[in-house]
Design an enzyme around this catalytic site. Sequence first.
Site, mmCIF file in Angstrom:
data_model
loop_
_atom_site.group_PDB
_atom_site.id
_atom_site.type_symbol
_atom_site.label_atom_id
_atom_site.label_comp_id
_atom_site.label_asym_id
_atom_site.label_seq_id
_atom_site.Cartn_x
_atom_site.Cartn_y
_atom_site.Cartn_z
ATOM 1 N N CYS A 151 -2.567 -0.500 7.412
ATOM 2 C CA CYS A 151 -1.840 0.762 7.299
ATOM 3 C C CYS A 151 -2.019 1.617 8.552
ATOM 4 O O CYS A 151 -1.082 2.294 8.984
ATOM 5 C CB CYS A 151 -2.275 1.527 6.050
ATOM 6 N N CYS A 164 -6.392 1.582 5.341
ATOM 7 C CA CYS A 164 -6.950 0.318 5.825
ATOM 8 C C CYS A 164 -6.411 0.063 7.234
ATOM 9 O O CYS A 164 -5.536 0.789 7.724
ATOM 10 C CB CYS A 164 -6.561 -0.829 4.892
ATOM 11 N N GLU A 199 0.659 3.964 1.819
ATOM 12 C CA GLU A 199 1.071 4.368 3.165
ATOM 13 C C GLU A 199 2.264 3.541 3.639
ATOM 14 O O GLU A 199 3.208 4.065 4.228
ATOM 15 C CB GLU A 199 -0.090 4.178 4.160
ATOM 16 N N HIS A 243 0.821 -1.211 0.000
ATOM 17 C CA HIS A 243 0.000 0.000 0.000
ATOM 18 C C HIS A 243 0.858 1.266 0.000
ATOM 19 O O HIS A 243 2.009 1.253 0.429
ATOM 20 C CB HIS A 243 -0.924 -0.001 1.212
#
Length: 153
Positions: free
Chosen positions: A113, A110, A84, A82
Amino acid sequence: MSGINQRPTIDEYFMNMAHLVSERSTCLRRKVGAVVVEDKRILTSGYNGAPKGLAHCAETGCVRELQNVPSGERHELCRGVHAEQNAIIQAAVFGVSVKGATMYITNYPCSVCAKMILNAGLGEVVYEGEYEDNLAIELLTEGQIIVRKFVLE
């Protein structure tokens, strides 16, 4: 935009940067970008895609798509990292502290993260798009991370 010369606000500027970063994403389902900022300067950035040196999803196909996995579920099936996560990893690779910094993200993080944001010591998250993950909301709230939805001024 605000100002006499249509100069973007700080939030607009950094969210625009997050969107620019997202253009490098190789994800077939959702392009996400993140920038970590402190004292009005970018420390790191990240976008979602396959790990460094591995084939991109455009080449391999999306396992979650092939298995009809709904958004927000079964993250472990995805070969992508991801945005992040990549921004936090970039900070670690280059020895940049993100403690107390702000992360601008094109989508709400999410829960995975959110945990990384907490452990990295970030102080604030500014997000634009919604992403339904109740655990992420709970974690960021409990961890006392300032979370703001980006609103175009």
